[in-house]
Design an enzyme around this catalytic site. Structure first.
Site, mmCIF file in Angstrom:
data_model
loop_
_atom_site.group_PDB
_atom_site.id
_atom_site.type_symbol
_atom_site.label_atom_id
_atom_site.label_comp_id
_atom_site.label_asym_id
_atom_site.label_seq_id
_atom_site.Cartn_x
_atom_site.Cartn_y
_atom_site.Cartn_z
ATOM 1 N N LYS A 83 0.965 -1.174 -0.092
ATOM 2 C CA LYS A 83 -0.225 -0.087 0.030
ATOM 3 C C LYS A 83 0.764 1.163 0.208
ATOM 4 O O LYS A 83 1.749 1.308 0.983
ATOM 5 C CB LYS A 83 -0.940 -0.017 1.379
ATOM 6 C CG LYS A 83 -2.061 0.682 1.034
ATOM 7 C CD LYS A 83 -2.787 0.247 2.188
ATOM 8 C CE LYS A 83 -4.284 0.899 2.663
ATOM 9 N NZ LYS A 83 -4.904 0.753 3.660
HETATM 10 C C1 E4P Z 1 -8.443 1.537 3.779
HETATM 11 O O1 E4P Z 1 -7.654 0.865 3.064
HETATM 12 C C2 E4P Z 1 -8.242 2.250 5.102
HETATM 13 O O2 E4P Z 1 -7.516 1.419 5.829
HETATM 14 C C3 E4P Z 1 -9.414 2.521 5.649
HETATM 15 O O3 E4P Z 1 -10.560 2.346 4.865
HETATM 16 C C4 E4P Z 1 -9.502 4.133 6.159
HETATM 17 O O4 E4P Z 1 -10.915 4.290 6.959
HETATM 18 P P1 E4P Z 1 -11.187 5.638 7.850
HETATM 19 O O5 E4P Z 1 -11.167 6.786 6.982
HETATM 20 O O6 E4P Z 1 -12.304 5.117 8.553
HETATM 21 O O7 E4P Z 1 -9.846 5.596 8.798
#
Ligand code: E4P
Length: 217
Positions: A83
């Site tokens: 990522k």
């Molecule tokens: C996705 O890969 C992220 O880890 C996640 O969806 C972020 O979510 P949040 O905005 O609720 O922290």
């Protein structure tokens, strides 16, 4: 639609995985912090549990360092998706790692143009953050729709991974708009089962079972 679970909590992943609800997992530095675990150790455990892609996020902001971290992360297991953030350096890392044959999830996407750049850099997944757009009074679903149209217009095979899902309605809307994948916390996935008419109907059936003395076993 593929379901990824957005957590680094092993027990929660295992519970959903046993039901066939987990096509992959996403983690991020905040979720690793919340787990209190070492990133390499916990990611290894998740990869052993789940067959599908497991996103593990780099910590660097410089392209060369991101590439080095990505190459270390992919040694954890064959199902790692590296990522990287949607920055210019992140796009460079995306291109290098995807050219190496690794899955890359480009995260923190908040515009259709960013998604277009990620697709051109070879991203396996693009993660538009719906909930965080909603938080600032911008409809996150418009972004999913725009990316779907653009990717379909040009035949990009980057998968749209609807992220920052906070509600069950986000899941429905993402599915209706054709997001390939959604990632949500375990609690959101589990609350998709809820409907008051199901509860009401079951109460009636249970009362009738009792009244009529219906028995199967
Ligand atoms: C996705 O890969 C992220 O880890 C996640 O969806 C972020 O979510 P949040 O905005 O609720 O922290």
């Amino acid at each position: 639609m593929k379901f990824f679970v957005d957590t680094a909590e092993i027990d929660a992943i295992a519970e959903l995985n046993d039901l066939g609800m987990v096509d992959g997992v996403t983690t991020n530095p905040s979720l690793i912090k919340k787990s209190g675990r070492d990133i390499i150790e916990v990611t290894k455990e998740i990869c052993a549990l789940v067959d599908g892609p497991v996103s593990a996020e780099v910590t660097a902001t410089d392209a060369d360092e991101m590439i080095a971290e990505g190459r270390k992360l992919v040694e954890i297991a064959q199902n790692i998706a590296v990522k990287v953030p949607l920055t210019w350096d992140g796009l460079k890392a995306c291109k290098a790692l995807s050219d190496d044959g690794h899955m890359v999830n480009v995260t923190l996407c908040f515009s259709a143009n960013q998604a277009l750049l990620a697709a051109k850099a070879g991203a396996t997944f693009i993660s538009p953050f719906i909930g965080r757009l909603d938080d600032i009074n911008i409809d996150g679903m418009d972004l999913i729709a725009d990316i779907r149209t653009i990717y379909d217009n040009y035949g990009f095979d980057t998968q749209i991974l609807a992220a920052s899902i906070r509600t069950v309605n986000h899941v429905t809307q993402s599915a209706l708009l054709g997001a390939d994948v959604m990632t949500a916390p375990p609690g959101v996935i589990k609350s998709m089962v809820n409907h008051p008419l199901t509860d009401k109907g079951l109460d009636t059936f249970l009362a009738d079972i009792k009244a009529a003395g219906i028995k199967i076993l």
